[in-house]
Design a protein around this motif. Structure first.
Motif, PDB file in Angstrom:
ATOM      1  N   UNK A 152      -3.386  -8.578  -3.329  1.00  0.00           N
ATOM      2  CA  UNK A 152      -2.638  -8.114  -4.505  1.00  0.00           C
ATOM      3  C   UNK A 152      -1.138  -8.046  -4.247  1.00  0.00           C
ATOM      4  N   UNK A 153      -0.750  -8.142  -2.999  1.00  0.00           N
ATOM      5  CA  UNK A 153       0.660  -8.002  -2.654  1.00  0.00           C
ATOM      6  C   UNK A 153       1.058  -6.558  -2.386  1.00  0.00           C
ATOM      7  N   UNK A 154       0.107  -5.623  -2.507  1.00  0.00           N
ATOM      8  CA  UNK A 154       0.418  -4.206  -2.298  1.00  0.00           C
ATOM      9  C   UNK A 154       0.932  -3.972  -0.872  1.00  0.00           C
ATOM     10  N   UNK A 155       0.275  -4.567   0.117  1.00  0.00           N
ATOM     11  CA  UNK A 155       0.703  -4.370   1.505  1.00  0.00           C
ATOM     12  C   UNK A 155       2.147  -4.839   1.695  1.00  0.00           C
ATOM     13  N   UNK A 156       2.490  -5.961   1.094  1.00  0.00           N
ATOM     14  CA  UNK A 156       3.852  -6.487   1.220  1.00  0.00           C
ATOM     15  C   UNK A 156       4.854  -5.553   0.542  1.00  0.00           C
ATOM     16  N   UNK A 157       4.490  -5.002  -0.629  1.00  0.00           N
ATOM     17  CA  UNK A 157       5.403  -4.089  -1.323  1.00  0.00           C
ATOM     18  C   UNK A 157       5.594  -2.791  -0.550  1.00  0.00           C
ATOM     19  N   UNK A 215       5.402  -2.921   6.341  1.00  0.00           N
ATOM     20  CA  UNK A 215       4.435  -2.859   7.446  1.00  0.00           C
ATOM     21  C   UNK A 215       4.049  -1.449   7.884  1.00  0.00           C
ATOM     22  N   UNK A 216       4.997  -0.547   7.990  1.00  0.00           N
ATOM     23  CA  UNK A 216       4.666   0.804   8.471  1.00  0.00           C
ATOM     24  C   UNK A 216       3.796   1.562   7.479  1.00  0.00           C
ATOM     25  N   UNK A 217       4.182   1.559   6.210  1.00  0.00           N
ATOM     26  CA  UNK A 217       3.401   2.283   5.196  1.00  0.00           C
ATOM     27  C   UNK A 217       2.026   1.648   5.023  1.00  0.00           C
ATOM     28  N   UNK A 218       1.948   0.322   5.078  1.00  0.00           N
ATOM     29  CA  UNK A 218       0.655  -0.353   4.952  1.00  0.00           C
ATOM     30  C   UNK A 218      -0.248   0.026   6.124  1.00  0.00           C
ATOM     31  N   UNK A 232       4.481   8.174   4.353  1.00  0.00           N
ATOM     32  CA  UNK A 232       3.743   9.098   3.487  1.00  0.00           C
ATOM     33  C   UNK A 232       4.438   9.219   2.131  1.00  0.00           C
ATOM     34  N   UNK A 233       5.762   9.337   2.129  1.00  0.00           N
ATOM     35  CA  UNK A 233       6.509   9.420   0.878  1.00  0.00           C
ATOM     36  C   UNK A 233       6.283   8.168   0.033  1.00  0.00           C
ATOM     37  N   UNK A 234       6.318   7.017   0.676  1.00  0.00           N
ATOM     38  CA  UNK A 234       6.130   5.762  -0.042  1.00  0.00           C
ATOM     39  C   UNK A 234       4.710   5.659  -0.610  1.00  0.00           C
ATOM     40  N   UNK A 235       3.708   6.083   0.155  1.00  0.00           N
ATOM     41  CA  UNK A 235       2.322   6.037  -0.321  1.00  0.00           C
ATOM     42  C   UNK A 235       2.115   6.963  -1.513  1.00  0.00           C
ATOM     43  N   UNK A 236       2.782   8.101  -1.508  1.00  0.00           N
ATOM     44  CA  UNK A 236       2.717   9.027  -2.646  1.00  0.00           C
ATOM     45  C   UNK A 236       3.412   8.396  -3.853  1.00  0.00           C
ATOM     46  N   UNK A 237       4.580   7.806  -3.616  1.00  0.00           N
ATOM     47  CA  UNK A 237       5.327   7.121  -4.677  1.00  0.00           C
ATOM     48  C   UNK A 237       4.477   6.065  -5.367  1.00  0.00           C
ATOM     49  N   UNK A 294      -7.903   3.552  -5.167  1.00  0.00           N
ATOM     50  CA  UNK A 294      -7.021   2.461  -4.762  1.00  0.00           C
ATOM     51  C   UNK A 294      -6.580   1.621  -5.951  1.00  0.00           C
ATOM     52  N   UNK A 295      -5.287   1.389  -6.000  1.00  0.00           N
ATOM     53  CA  UNK A 295      -4.662   0.505  -6.960  1.00  0.00           C
ATOM     54  C   UNK A 295      -4.729   1.001  -8.386  1.00  0.00           C
ATOM     55  N   UNK A 296      -5.049   2.307  -8.587  1.00  0.00           N
ATOM     56  CA  UNK A 296      -5.022   2.830  -9.944  1.00  0.00           C
ATOM     57  C   UNK A 296      -3.592   2.861 -10.452  1.00  0.00           C
ATOM     58  N   UNK A 297      -2.650   2.859  -9.540  1.00  0.00           N
ATOM     59  CA  UNK A 297      -1.253   2.928  -9.934  1.00  0.00           C
ATOM     60  C   UNK A 297      -0.508   1.626  -9.754  1.00  0.00           C
ATOM     61  N   UNK A 298      -1.177   0.488  -9.930  1.00  0.00           N
ATOM     62  CA  UNK A 298      -0.503  -0.794  -9.720  1.00  0.00           C
ATOM     63  C   UNK A 298       0.733  -0.933 -10.610  1.00  0.00           C
ATOM     64  N   UNK A 299       0.634  -0.571 -11.881  1.00  0.00           N
ATOM     65  CA  UNK A 299       1.803  -0.651 -12.744  1.00  0.00           C
ATOM     66  C   UNK A 299       2.849   0.367 -12.307  1.00  0.00           C
ATOM     67  N   UNK A 300       2.400   1.549 -11.913  1.00  0.00           N
ATOM     68  CA  UNK A 300       3.333   2.567 -11.443  1.00  0.00           C
ATOM     69  C   UNK A 300       4.008   2.117 -10.163  1.00  0.00           C
ATOM     70  N   UNK A 301       3.275   1.365  -9.345  1.00  0.00           N
ATOM     71  CA  UNK A 301       3.850   0.890  -8.091  1.00  0.00           C
ATOM     72  C   UNK A 301       5.029  -0.032  -8.355  1.00  0.00           C
ATOM     73  N   UNK A 302       4.979  -0.756  -9.454  1.00  0.00           N
ATOM     74  CA  UNK A 302       6.091  -1.646  -9.767  1.00  0.00           C
ATOM     75  C   UNK A 302       7.323  -0.834 -10.142  1.00  0.00           C
ATOM     76  N   UNK A 303       7.116   0.258 -10.909  1.00  0.00           N
ATOM     77  CA  UNK A 303       8.222   1.127 -11.280  1.00  0.00           C
ATOM     78  C   UNK A 303       8.433   2.241 -10.275  1.00  0.00           C
ATOM     79  N   UNK A 304       7.481   2.480  -9.438  1.00  0.00           N
ATOM     80  CA  UNK A 304       7.455   3.433  -8.338  1.00  0.00           C
ATOM     81  C   UNK A 304       7.486   4.904  -8.728  1.00  0.00           C
TER      82      UNK A 304
END
Length: 120
Positions: A10-15, A18-21, A61-66, A87-97
């Motif tokens: 999905x590209x989530x790991x790249x977004x 490396x550390x947060x993933x 941790x901050x990024x994962x919460x975001x 997992x990935x319930x916030x895909x749209x939110x992840x784009x806007x963070x």
């Protein structure tokens, strides 16, 4: 719980970077070992398990919460109670963070760039 193909494909790991993933994968492993999506983990234990510095773990941790992948509450002492969110319930939110984040999810620890006063 976590489908690695979906996480990476999905590209989530790249977004996340490396550390947060890597921290997210370590938290998923911890959840699997505990057979529960909510569990305690200390930064020291995560640092030992992943060889990632505690400050980097905090930033991850901050990024994962975001991104809406986890919620976290600090306990007395050095442990945090992590909850893996769907997992990935916030895909749209992840784009806007910022959409997946709420003031209620925060626990005093750091000044938060998302607008609420403190961050877990």
């Amino acid at each position: 719980m976590l489908n690695p193909n979906r996480f990476f494909g999905s590209g989530m790991a790249a977004r996340l970077g490396p550390s947060a993933a890597f921290i997210y994968l370590a938290l998923c492993d911890q959840a699997n070992r505990n057979s529960n999506v909510s569990f305690k983990a200390s930064e020291k234990a995560l640092a030992s398990e992943t060889t990632i510095a505690p400050r980097t773990i905090c930033n991850a941790r901050k990024k994962l919460i975001e991104f809406g992948l986890i919620s976290c509450k600090r306990e007395k002492g050095r442990s945090h109670v992590y909850t893996l969110l769907k997992p990935f319930m916030g895909m749209e939110a992840a784009k806007g963070k910022t959409e997946a984040h709420t003031e209620a999810a925060c626990t005093p620890c750091f000044t938060n760039p998302l607008g609420c006063s403190k961050f877990c």
